[in-house]
Design an enzyme around this catalytic site. Structure first.
Site, short mmCIF file in Angstrom:
data_model
loop_
_atom_site.label_atom_id
_atom_site.label_comp_id
_atom_site.label_asym_id
_atom_site.label_seq_id
_atom_site.Cartn_x
_atom_site.Cartn_y
_atom_site.Cartn_z
N TYR A 1 8.26 -5.11 -0.73
CA TYR A 1 7.16 -5.98 -0.25
C TYR A 1 7.48 -6.56 1.13
CZ TYR A 1 5.24 -5.62 -4.96
OH TYR A 1 4.73 -5.14 -6.14
N GLY B 1 4.34 4.08 -3.27
CA GLY B 1 4.13 2.63 -3.22
C GLY B 1 3.48 2.25 -1.89
#
Ligand SMILES: CC(C)(COP(=O)(O)OP(=O)(O)OC[C@H]1O[C@@H](n2cnc3c(N)ncnc32)[C@H](O)[C@@H]1OP(=O)(O)O)[C@@H](O)C(=O)NCCC(=O)NCCS
Length: 174
Positions: free
Chosen positions: A141, A107
């Site tokens: 995030y 990611g």
């Protein structure tokens, strides 16, 4: 060693398999089978995905581990963005890693690739929508420097849900 490759027009089946598998892993336990099927038919049909891959304002990337697809990311600029946004923005619309490959830095590698792309195209902000209850993705995030700036509706089958909108300045991630 994991590799991140730009998807080509001929990769539609790989993208389709990854899209359906990762979406089911992430959301099937939280939604009705009917809503999931409707979502798959609408968003992950071969025709729809082919159209998206061939859109010059969208880019799909595939992560491969030992040559095996392990996850994918879709980014949008211009009119391909799912919300009306200024031209200096890039959207990370989808970022999905297969369960068995999570937490290995893929990611992060995808996100760095998105920031590099945005920088190369002169974009100053990356934004995305994330389901308000997707704690793992929100934690990821935030770790990447994203902060919330709004929210929008996300329709899954017949279910209207809320996505948080998050953004990060492109020059912020090193
Ligand atoms: C969110 C996602 C893309 C992260 O990818 P990943 O390859 O697993 O993430 P990384 O290994 O690069 O993680 C980097 C850091 O983010 C944070 N993070 C990642 N997953 C996390 C989790 N489940 N819970 C809390 N923090 C997490 C951690 O700080 C992690 O660092 P660490 O592993 O050293 O602790 C991946 O978990 C995923 O595909 N999830 C399912 C699909 C999804 O929800 N996509 C987002 C839709 S908007």
């Amino acid at each position: 060693m994991p590799m991140i490759e730009m998807a080509q027009s001929t990769d539609v089946n790989t993208i389709r398999d990854l899209s359906i598998a990762t979406f089911a892993e992430t959301f099937a336990s939280l939604n009705t089978e009917e809503d999931m099927e409707q979502y798959n038919e609408r968003h992950f049909s071969t025709d729809e995905l082919q159209r998206e891959i061939d859109n010059p304002d969208s880019t799909f990337m595939v992560a491969k581990v030992d040559g095996v697809p392990a996850g994918y990311m879709k980014v949008n600029v211009g009119d391909a963005q799912t919300e009306e946004m200024l031209g200096n923005r890039m959207e990370v619309q989808r970022l999905y890693i297969l369960r068995q490959y999570k937490r290995n830095g893929l990611g992060t590698r995808f996100m760095h690739t998105a920031f590099d792309m945005a920088r190369a195209q002169g974009k100053s902000v990356i934004w995305l929508g994330v389901w308000e209850h997707n704690d793992a993705a929100i934690a990821f995030y935030k770790r990447m420097g994203f902060v919330q700036f709004g929210s929008h509706d996300f329709v899954l089958g017949n279910d209207r849900q809320t996505d948080l909108l998050m953004e990060a300045a492109v020059d912020r991630l090193v």
